[in-house]
Design an enzyme around this catalytic site. Structure first.
Site, PDB file in Angstrom:
ATOM      1  N   LYS A  62      80.407  27.850  47.468  1.00  0.00           N
ATOM      2  CA  LYS A  62      79.005  27.066  47.296  1.00  0.00           C
ATOM      3  C   LYS A  62      78.595  26.501  45.976  1.00  0.00           C
ATOM      4  O   LYS A  62      79.121  27.247  45.158  1.00  0.00           O
ATOM      5  CB  LYS A  62      78.196  28.238  47.811  1.00  0.00           C
ATOM      6  CG  LYS A  62      76.762  27.877  47.842  1.00  0.00           C
ATOM      7  CD  LYS A  62      75.659  29.054  48.341  1.00  0.00           C
ATOM      8  CE  LYS A  62      74.258  28.657  48.437  1.00  0.00           C
ATOM      9  NZ  LYS A  62      73.476  30.071  48.997  1.00  0.00           N
ATOM     10  N   SER A 137      70.418  29.050  52.734  1.00  0.00           N
ATOM     11  CA  SER A 137      70.925  27.919  51.930  1.00  0.00           C
ATOM     12  C   SER A 137      72.238  27.318  51.883  1.00  0.00           C
ATOM     13  O   SER A 137      72.521  26.367  51.794  1.00  0.00           O
ATOM     14  CB  SER A 137      70.428  28.070  50.483  1.00  0.00           C
ATOM     15  OG  SER A 137      71.165  29.150  49.881  1.00  0.00           O
ATOM     16  N   SER A 161      70.873  33.743  52.803  1.00  0.00           N
ATOM     17  CA  SER A 161      71.604  32.683  52.631  1.00  0.00           C
ATOM     18  C   SER A 161      72.997  32.512  52.919  1.00  0.00           C
ATOM     19  O   SER A 161      73.613  31.608  53.133  1.00  0.00           O
ATOM     20  CB  SER A 161      71.565  31.886  51.370  1.00  0.00           C
ATOM     21  OG  SER A 161      70.072  31.595  51.147  1.00  0.00           O
TER      22      SER A 161
HETATM   23  N1  GLN Z   1      65.652  31.182  52.801  1.00  0.00           N
HETATM   24  C1  GLN Z   1      65.362  32.122  51.586  1.00  0.00           C
HETATM   25  C2  GLN Z   1      64.711  31.396  50.619  1.00  0.00           C
HETATM   26  O1  GLN Z   1      64.460  30.265  50.811  1.00  0.00           O
HETATM   27  C3  GLN Z   1      66.737  32.667  51.071  1.00  0.00           C
HETATM   28  C4  GLN Z   1      67.473  31.995  50.560  1.00  0.00           C
HETATM   29  C5  GLN Z   1      68.597  32.736  49.815  1.00  0.00           C
HETATM   30  O2  GLN Z   1      69.046  33.505  50.236  1.00  0.00           O
HETATM   31  N2  GLN Z   1      69.074  32.024  48.875  1.00  0.00           N
HETATM   32  O3  GLN Z   1      64.286  31.998  49.552  1.00  0.00           O
END
Ligand code: GLN
Length: 470
Positions: A62, A137, A161
């Protein structure tokens, strides 16, 4: 011919170990698959050639994980030309294991989002249905593994994410216990929550990759030694105590098809010998998400203060040469809407006069959540629930409504708030799209999650290759 869609990382490792395929050939096979399918899916932001003397199979990282000499954007224009001068510890550990870097995968800007639509470089698409999101994400990593564009990948999970995109793409994703994997060299989002973890096709692959990346790192003082990682073999669940938390399994917004697939998996767990019983987490699910959206933006506003145009990355000069004007112009030009929204929310929650009422209060609620889970784990080895309340949604469906987007993580956030590990495995289809089953355990219970996940995976027989690519 290597069928990158079908082959597991473990099988690929076997081919290399037996000398049937060279690491360079394997790397090239994935590059070919990428050339064929990534224009449509947009999993990768940067591709990397196989290094001379690669010793093992490839991996995708990532693009929030710093890689020496390889651009690392975190999905943001503010880091568009940022090339780290050192490797993150997890990237270094992959190198030490002989893994070759295939490329850096797409993500929501600074990992803020649940669909990759917040990426400054455009969204990734779901390999099961390209009109739908791969989750976020870490949608790029999940879509890449699902579409045979990488044998395995790493993601980061702050609120969901790794788990949520793995669920939406039909992969296995682990968010490890907080403190088991180093974040050194990883672009920070919310430091009391961020964890790095593996995205794979199988539970055994996941355990193998977790073994490579986990353990104490002197460069990240939150890390600890972890128990030796066992590659799971058992196919029964005899003696395993499984809890079904009503609030996680009956939460508002869970689609009927998701509910049905998860219930079938729970029935299967019972058939495999698990003891199933109900339990309650009355406040964790109700308050998890609101509490997260105070703590995560507060920490983000602090972490993102470093992008000021002075030290590295984007810089927009001010006409009159004023420092504050330069910082304002840089941040205005470099950050997209979601980071800006979170910086404002977070700065507000931390400001004098509001700190106790918002950030301080959220920290207290966090303790309540940890205690609720701890009480549940006095009776159970593992809790089962859906990972995501829905299957993959359409591109554009939630982009105008931040709250709807935030709710994608309503089931993954509560255990994260308590620092707990969570494994998502595919447990079936709903309307032709994968459904994820979340396995939550107490701290440092990764071996249990792998054992339970492996037995269920065997019994479920889910085909991870997207139907339209078979
Ligand atoms: N969707 C969640 C957020 O927007 C989690 C994102 C993540 O785990 N990086 O914060």
């Amino acid at each position: 011919m290597i069928d990158t869609l079908r082959i597991t990382a473990e099988e690929a490792l076997g081919l290399v170990e037996r000398g049937e395929v060279s690491p360079a050939e394997l790397h090239a096979a994935y590059r070919e698959a990428i050339a064929e399918r990534d224009e449509e899916l947009h999993c990768y932001l940067t591709l990397v050639d196989a290094p001379d003397g690669a010793a093992s199979i490839p991996i995708a990282l990532k693009d929030i994980i710093g890689t020496k000499g390889v651009r690392t954007t975190a999905g943001s224009k503010i880091l568009d030309d940022y090339v780290p001068v050192y490797d993150a510890t997890v990237a270094q550990r992959c190198k030490d294991a002989g893994l070759s870097l295939l490329g850096k995968t797409n993500l929501d800007e600074f990992a803020m989002g649940s669909s990759t639509e917040n990426s400054a470089y455009g969204p990734s698409r779901n390999p099961w249905d390209t009109t739908r999101v791969p989750g976020g994400s870490g949608g790029g990593s999940a879509a890449a593994v699902s579409a045979g564009l990488a044998p395995w990948a790493l993601g980061s999970d702050t609120g969901g994410s790794i788990k949520q995109p793995s669920a939406l793409c039909g992969n296995v994703g682990l968010r490890p216990t907080y403190g088991t994997v180093s974040r050194y060299g990883v672009v920070a989002f919310a430091s009391s929550l961020d964890q790095i973890g593996p995205v794979t096709k199988t539970v055994r692959d996941n355990a193998r990759l977790y073994r490579i990346i986990s353990g104490r790192d002197p460069c990240d003082s939150t890390t600890v030694d972890v128990p030796p990682v066992e590659i799971p073999e058992a196919e029964d669940l005899n003696g395993v105590r499984v809890g079904i938390a009503r609030e996680l399994n009956e939460a508002e917004g869970i689609e009927p098809g998701v509910d049905a697939a998860v219930r079938r998996a729970i029935d299967l767990a019972a058939e495999l010998g698990a003891e199933i019983d109900a339990c309650e987490l009355p406040r964790s699910v109700e308050y998890g998400l609101p509490c997260y959206y105070l703590i995560a933006p507060a920490e983000a506003s602090s972490n993102l203060a470093r992008y000021d145009g002075v030290r590295y990355a984007l810089r927009r000069e001010a006409d009159g040469g004023d420092y504050y004007d330069m910082v304002a112009r840089t941040r205005d030009a470099g950050f997209g809407d979601e980071p800006k929204r979170r910086i404002m929310l977070g700065t507000y929650a931390l400001s004098a006069g509001y700190y106790e009422a918002f950030y301080g209060q959220a920290q207290k609620v966090r303790t309540v959540i940890s205690r609720e889970f701890a009480a549940a784990f006095e009776r159970f080895d593992v809790l089962l629930s859906p990972t995501s309340p829905t299957v993959a949604f359409k591109l554009g469906e939630k982009t105008e409504n931040p709250l709807a987007m935030y709710l994608a993580d309503v089931l993954t956030i509560p255990p994260n708030m308590a620092g707990l590990p969570g494994l998502s495995i595919p447990c079936g289809l709903s309307e032709g799209l994968p459904v994820g089953l979340q396995l939550i355990g107490p701290q440092f219970s990764e071996n249990t999650l792998f054992r339970v996940g492996h037995a269920l995976e065997r019994a479920l027989g889910f085909d991870t290759v997207p139907e339209r690519l078979r």
